[in-house]
Design an enzyme around this catalytic site. Structure first.
Site, short mmCIF file in Angstrom:
data_model
loop_
_atom_site.label_atom_id
_atom_site.label_comp_id
_atom_site.label_asym_id
_atom_site.label_seq_id
_atom_site.Cartn_x
_atom_site.Cartn_y
_atom_site.Cartn_z
N THR A 252 0.82 -1.21 0.00
CA THR A 252 0.00 0.00 0.00
C THR A 252 0.86 1.27 0.00
O THR A 252 0.33 2.38 -0.01
CB THR A 252 -0.93 0.02 1.23
OG1 THR A 252 -0.14 -0.18 2.41
CG2 THR A 252 -1.96 -1.09 1.13
N HIS B 195 8.09 -0.21 6.28
CA HIS B 195 8.67 0.63 7.31
C HIS B 195 9.07 -0.23 8.50
O HIS B 195 8.89 -1.46 8.48
CB HIS B 195 7.68 1.74 7.73
CG HIS B 195 6.33 1.23 8.13
ND1 HIS B 195 6.09 0.59 9.33
CD2 HIS B 195 5.14 1.26 7.49
CE1 HIS B 195 4.82 0.25 9.42
NE2 HIS B 195 4.21 0.65 8.31
N HIS C 163 7.26 -3.15 10.09
CA HIS C 163 7.22 -4.47 9.45
C HIS C 163 8.40 -5.34 9.86
O HIS C 163 8.48 -6.52 9.47
CB HIS C 163 7.24 -4.32 7.93
CG HIS C 163 6.03 -3.67 7.36
ND1 HIS C 163 6.05 -2.40 6.81
CD2 HIS C 163 4.75 -4.09 7.26
CE1 HIS C 163 4.83 -2.08 6.38
NE2 HIS C 163 4.03 -3.09 6.64
N LYS D 40 -7.77 0.70 11.69
CA LYS D 40 -7.59 1.96 10.97
C LYS D 40 -8.74 2.90 11.35
O LYS D 40 -9.89 2.47 11.45
CB LYS D 40 -7.59 1.73 9.45
CG LYS D 40 -6.46 0.83 8.96
CD LYS D 40 -5.12 1.50 9.08
CE LYS D 40 -4.01 0.68 8.43
NZ LYS D 40 -3.81 -0.63 9.00
N ARG E 17 -8.67 3.46 3.99
CA ARG E 17 -7.40 3.78 3.33
C ARG E 17 -7.66 4.23 1.90
O ARG E 17 -8.56 3.75 1.23
CB ARG E 17 -6.52 2.52 3.32
CG ARG E 17 -5.10 2.75 2.83
CD ARG E 17 -4.42 1.41 2.58
NE ARG E 17 -4.31 0.61 3.79
CZ ARG E 17 -3.28 0.67 4.63
NH1 ARG E 17 -2.30 1.52 4.41
NH2 ARG E 17 -3.23 -0.11 5.68
#
Length: 427
Positions: free
Chosen positions: A43, A48, A51, A85, A89
């Site tokens: 995505t 980053h 992960h 979330k 997104r």
């Protein structure tokens, strides 16, 4: 680490948040080479540091003799995982997802061994089966095994439903079924018996285990790693200036290195357990001696060194260390132009100029001082350095000797405040 003590080792390192049927799973690990997987949705164009734990968990299993499979969510990234979330997104185009998939695949390839025999790592893309599936067949053959009552009571979904202003779209709601189907396909075609992920993925992983049991009567397992938060309440890997990415073009190796150097002291030994392969006895010994001769500072540097080397390689680690030595230990002799290019990108504040009247003006424009008067007093008090050399002349005017590689000048106020002047060339 070996098959016999793998799970015990993971517990000791506090790497396990959830695990299903642990006793039976440990027996399976001890008797067989187990295939496991973790999914990563492209995505963004880069992973980053949030992960890192799942990636390193795959590596730990591989070092213990098991087979890791990385599943790139080429299809699921078009939907977007709603787990915890706050809002839906932004959905990217398929062509963009394809480009990001290539970049992320390259990043992941750095962590695992793809040529070590029976437990060589494998990278797959779920778009390879979802692009062939018929929507009616999927709803009839897969959707019928899921209860809406159960799905809406999962914590991640429930939180979104309760947000009246945001809610959750059917698109996002269907994500749970898609990830469950991934686990089923991998179990059927690649004998994958374990899915790992962050603790926010527990609901999706549970759905996959449920589907496998319903369709194949096989037992599958789930394991999650903890989601890390910083002491300031900010999500791990986030800073005031943004996310810490694994891509060196988005976050320089120097900034990546400094992120680890600046973690809270309370997390140093915890993170050594989570993010390195150091022996636990050695970590414990270091922790016991942390207050002797500032040992904790050296251990923090050790943590930064090991993780930067793992993610960016030895060459970029050395560059990060060189820059650190320049800024904090005033050792500029070995600096390279590539190091200064890193600093210009995201290491410290940068002032781009064609010309600059004098040092006082540079201090004001760089915000190292509030006024020329304050700048003059700083210089007279020996607080200001150019390229690590103290400047005592209050009327210092820049000259060619102040320019590193004819293009850069490093101004410092004390030990921690810096600005890099980039001298733009007249065209």
């Amino acid at each position: 680490m070996n098959k016999i003590n793998l799970i015990d080792e993971l517990h000791k390192r506090k790497l396990i948040f959830h695990i299903t049927n642990e006793i039976k799973f440990k027996e399976l690990l001890n008797k067989n080479v187990v295939s496991l997987y973790c999914g990563f949705d492209p995505t963004e164009e880069s992973l980053h540091i949030g992960h890192l734990l799942p990636l390193m968990m795959l590596k730990r299993f591989q070092l213990a003799g098991h087979k890791p499979i990385v599943l790139i969510g080429g299809a699921t990234s078009l939907i977007g995982d709603p787990s915890f979330k706050k809002k839906e997104r932004f959905l990217s185009k398929e062509s963009v997802i394809d480009k990001w998939t290539v970049k992320i695949t390259k990043q992941i390839s750095f962590f695992l061994d793809f040529n070590c025999g029976t437990n060589s790592a494998l990278i797959l893309n779920n778009n390879s089966w979802f692009k062939k599936i018929n929507i009616l067949s999927f709803l009839r053959d897969i959707g019928k095994h899921f209860s809406i009552n159960t799905m809406i009571n999962r914590e991640a979904i429930k939180k979104r439903i309760q947000r009246v202003e945001q809610g959750i779209s059917f698109t996002e709601f269907s994500y749970n079924l898609l990830q469950a189907y991934d686990f089923f396909i991998l179990n059927k075609k690649h004998q994958v018996s374990l899915q790992i992920g962050g603790s926010d993925q527990w609901g999706n992983i549970s759905s996959g285990m449920h589907l496998i049991h319903r369709l194949s009567k096989r037992e599958a397992y789930g394991l999650t790693v903890p989601l890390l938060m910083q002491n300031n309440g900010m999500k791990f890997g986030k800073t005031e200036s943004g996310t810490i990415w694994l891509d060196p073009k988005k976050t320089s190796p120097y900034k990546f290195y400094q992120f680890w150097m600046n973690i809270d002291d309370a997390n140093v030994y915890y993170f050594l357990k989570l993010f390195t392969f150091m022996d636990l006895k050695e970590i414990k010994r270091r922790e016991q001696n942390k207050n002797i001769n500032n040992q904790i500072i050296y251990d923090k540097a050790l943590l930064a060194k090991k993780i930067t080397s793992l993610v960016h390689g030895e060459k970029n680690l050395l560059a990060a260390e060189r820059i650190t030595n320049v800024l904090f230990f005033k050792n500029i002799e070995d600096i390279k132009i590539s190091d200064l290019q890193q600093l210009k990108k995201d290491g410290i504040p940068v002032l781009e100029v064609y010309k600059m009247k004098d040092l006082q003006e540079a201090l004001v424009f760089s915000s190292l001082s509030k006024s020329r008067t304050q700048a003059k007093n700083m210089i007279l008090s020996h607080s200001i350095s150019i390229n690590t050399k103290k400047i005592t002349n209050k009327n210092h005017v820049f000259n060619e000797n102040d320019k590193l590689f004819n293009q850069y000048t490093l101004i410092s106020r004390g030990k921690k405040n810096h600005c890099l002047i980039f001298w733009k060339r007249m065209i």
